[in-house]
Write an enzyme that holds these catalytic residues in place. Structure first.
Site, PDB file in Angstrom:
ATOM      1  N   PRO A   9      -4.854  17.333 -22.581  1.00 24.11           N
ATOM      2  CA  PRO A   9      -3.547  16.699 -22.764  1.00 24.11           C
ATOM      3  C   PRO A   9      -3.377  15.386 -22.015  1.00 24.11           C
ATOM      4  O   PRO A   9      -3.821  15.246 -20.874  1.00 24.11           O
ATOM      5  CB  PRO A   9      -2.563  17.750 -22.231  1.00 24.11           C
ATOM      6  CG  PRO A   9      -3.381  18.715 -21.443  1.00 24.11           C
ATOM      7  CD  PRO A   9      -4.747  18.682 -22.037  1.00 24.11           C
ATOM      8  N   ASN A  10      -2.730  14.471 -22.712  1.00 20.00           N
ATOM      9  CA  ASN A  10      -2.323  13.158 -22.175  1.00 20.00           C
ATOM     10  C   ASN A  10      -3.473  12.176 -21.990  1.00 20.00           C
ATOM     11  O   ASN A  10      -3.242  11.032 -21.620  1.00 20.00           O
ATOM     12  CB  ASN A  10      -1.541  13.311 -20.857  1.00 20.00           C
ATOM     13  CG  ASN A  10      -0.277  14.116 -21.059  1.00 20.00           C
ATOM     14  OD1 ASN A  10       0.508  13.783 -21.950  1.00 20.00           O
ATOM     15  ND2 ASN A  10      -0.084  15.173 -20.305  1.00 20.00           N
ATOM     16  N   ARG A  17      -0.729   5.433 -19.569  1.00 16.06           N
ATOM     17  CA  ARG A  17      -0.157   6.316 -18.548  1.00 16.06           C
ATOM     18  C   ARG A  17      -0.612   5.871 -17.147  1.00 16.06           C
ATOM     19  O   ARG A  17      -1.793   5.594 -16.927  1.00 16.06           O
ATOM     20  CB  ARG A  17      -0.553   7.779 -18.797  1.00 16.06           C
ATOM     21  CG  ARG A  17      -2.025   8.060 -18.559  1.00 16.06           C
ATOM     22  CD  ARG A  17      -2.474   9.472 -18.879  1.00 16.06           C
ATOM     23  NE  ARG A  17      -1.928  10.481 -17.993  1.00 16.06           N
ATOM     24  CZ  ARG A  17      -2.580  11.603 -17.664  1.00 16.06           C
ATOM     25  NH1 ARG A  17      -3.793  11.843 -18.133  1.00 16.06           N
ATOM     26  NH2 ARG A  17      -1.998  12.485 -16.890  1.00 16.06           N
ATOM     27  N   TYR A  22      -5.000   5.895 -13.414  1.00 15.84           N
ATOM     28  CA  TYR A  22      -6.013   6.170 -14.437  1.00 15.84           C
ATOM     29  C   TYR A  22      -6.668   4.915 -15.016  1.00 15.84           C
ATOM     30  O   TYR A  22      -7.554   5.011 -15.864  1.00 15.84           O
ATOM     31  CB  TYR A  22      -5.393   7.007 -15.571  1.00 15.84           C
ATOM     32  CG  TYR A  22      -4.886   8.347 -15.079  1.00 15.84           C
ATOM     33  CD1 TYR A  22      -5.771   9.317 -14.626  1.00 15.84           C
ATOM     34  CD2 TYR A  22      -3.524   8.640 -15.048  1.00 15.84           C
ATOM     35  CE1 TYR A  22      -5.315  10.544 -14.163  1.00 15.84           C
ATOM     36  CE2 TYR A  22      -3.054   9.863 -14.590  1.00 15.84           C
ATOM     37  CZ  TYR A  22      -3.957  10.805 -14.143  1.00 15.84           C
ATOM     38  OH  TYR A  22      -3.510  12.016 -13.677  1.00 15.84           O
ATOM     39  N   ASN A  73     -12.924  16.971 -19.844  1.00 14.44           N
ATOM     40  CA  ASN A  73     -11.817  16.636 -18.954  1.00 14.44           C
ATOM     41  C   ASN A  73     -10.596  17.376 -19.510  1.00 14.44           C
ATOM     42  O   ASN A  73      -9.949  16.904 -20.453  1.00 14.44           O
ATOM     43  CB  ASN A  73     -11.555  15.124 -18.929  1.00 14.44           C
ATOM     44  CG  ASN A  73     -10.429  14.775 -17.964  1.00 14.44           C
ATOM     45  OD1 ASN A  73      -9.715  15.658 -17.478  1.00 14.44           O
ATOM     46  ND2 ASN A  73     -10.253  13.492 -17.696  1.00 14.44           N
ATOM     47  N   ALA A  76      -4.428  18.344 -17.307  1.00 13.06           N
ATOM     48  CA  ALA A  76      -3.651  19.271 -16.471  1.00 13.06           C
ATOM     49  C   ALA A  76      -4.095  20.728 -16.634  1.00 13.06           C
ATOM     50  O   ALA A  76      -3.892  21.546 -15.729  1.00 13.06           O
ATOM     51  CB  ALA A  76      -2.170  19.128 -16.792  1.00 13.06           C
ATOM     52  N   GLU A  97     -17.739  18.805 -15.769  1.00 10.24           N
ATOM     53  CA  GLU A  97     -16.299  18.526 -15.636  1.00 10.24           C
ATOM     54  C   GLU A  97     -16.121  17.078 -15.167  1.00 10.24           C
ATOM     55  O   GLU A  97     -16.793  16.647 -14.233  1.00 10.24           O
ATOM     56  CB  GLU A  97     -15.728  19.488 -14.572  1.00 10.24           C
ATOM     57  CG  GLU A  97     -14.281  19.246 -14.217  1.00 10.24           C
ATOM     58  CD  GLU A  97     -13.855  20.067 -12.983  1.00 10.24           C
ATOM     59  OE1 GLU A  97     -14.737  20.533 -12.224  1.00 10.24           O
ATOM     60  OE2 GLU A  97     -12.646  20.217 -12.773  1.00 10.24           O
ATOM     61  N   HIS A  99     -13.154  14.015 -14.187  1.00 13.39           N
ATOM     62  CA  HIS A  99     -11.784  13.539 -13.981  1.00 13.39           C
ATOM     63  C   HIS A  99     -11.825  12.057 -13.691  1.00 13.39           C
ATOM     64  O   HIS A  99     -12.643  11.610 -12.871  1.00 13.39           O
ATOM     65  CB  HIS A  99     -11.097  14.286 -12.826  1.00 13.39           C
ATOM     66  CG  HIS A  99     -10.996  15.739 -13.102  1.00 13.39           C
ATOM     67  ND1 HIS A  99     -10.078  16.243 -13.996  1.00 13.39           N
ATOM     68  CD2 HIS A  99     -11.734  16.777 -12.676  1.00 13.39           C
ATOM     69  CE1 HIS A  99     -10.254  17.551 -14.084  1.00 13.39           C
ATOM     70  NE2 HIS A  99     -11.257  17.897 -13.297  1.00 13.39           N
ATOM     71  N   ARG A 106      -5.724  14.157  -4.314  1.00 16.10           N
ATOM     72  CA  ARG A 106      -4.338  14.023  -4.790  1.00 16.10           C
ATOM     73  C   ARG A 106      -3.526  15.266  -4.388  1.00 16.10           C
ATOM     74  O   ARG A 106      -3.842  15.891  -3.396  1.00 16.10           O
ATOM     75  CB  ARG A 106      -4.351  13.761  -6.298  1.00 16.10           C
ATOM     76  CG  ARG A 106      -5.027  12.418  -6.645  1.00 16.10           C
ATOM     77  CD  ARG A 106      -5.048  12.171  -8.134  1.00 16.10           C
ATOM     78  NE  ARG A 106      -3.698  12.063  -8.690  1.00 16.10           N
ATOM     79  CZ  ARG A 106      -3.429  12.128  -9.989  1.00 16.10           C
ATOM     80  NH1 ARG A 106      -4.410  12.267 -10.869  1.00 16.10           N
ATOM     81  NH2 ARG A 106      -2.173  12.037 -10.423  1.00 16.10           N
TER      82      ARG A 106
END
Ligand code: DQA
Length: 144
Positions: A9-10, A17, A22, A73, A76, A97, A99, A106
């Site tokens: 998502p996103n 965003r 990012y 990725n 969330a 994985e 990111h 974070r």
């Protein structure tokens, strides 16, 4: 070798965003970079993005017996989804994985990753380059 790159998502909003976190590379440009890199390292690549957890699970299942490596990725869902973890375990395809941001530095809730338990490597904080590095890792692993 067939590599599947899955974004959750996103991530279709990349470049729009929170660019301070990012970056300014759009999802379309990311896809082009991945396709160029695939050609360069001599692998076939498929790209998939969804904002829906079940669709991500369906797509991982469809990779069974068809795909040799997964770059994922989960956005969330990284921090919440046992379903995506179980799907990766079910198909048993080598997975990395990725990111874009440095999740481990974070908020505390971003420091939990369920999918990490089904991945042989994790790349965080390398921006969109992390996807290309993950493809290299899968390629090396596949070559033995
Ligand atoms: C992300 C980090 C996640 O915490 C966040 O929810 C995302 C993007 C990253 O690429 O840095 O959507 O996975």
């Amino acid at each position: 070798m067939n590599i599947l790159v899955i974004n959750g998502p996103n991530l279709n909003m990349l470049g729009i965003r929170e660019p301070n976190i990012y970056g300014r590379t759009t999802y379309a440009v990311l896809c082009a970079l991945i396709e160029d890199h695939a050609e360069k390292i001599g692998v076939d690549v498929e790209l998939y993005q969804s904002n829906h957890e079940g669709d991500l699970v369906d797509h991982i299942q469809k990779a069974y017996n068809r795909i040799d490596g997964i770059v994922i990725n989960p956005g969330a869902y990284t921090h919440t989804s046992v379903a995506i973890l179980d799907a990766l375990k079910a198909v048993s395809i080598p997975a990395v994985e990725v990111h874009v941001s440095e999740v481990d530095k974070r908020e505390e809730f971003r420091q939990i990753s369920y999918v990490r338990l089904a991945c042989f490597a994790t790349i965080t904080g390398h921006g969109v380059n992390g996807y290309l590095e993950a493809m290299d890792l899968l390629r090396e692993r596949n070559a033995g």
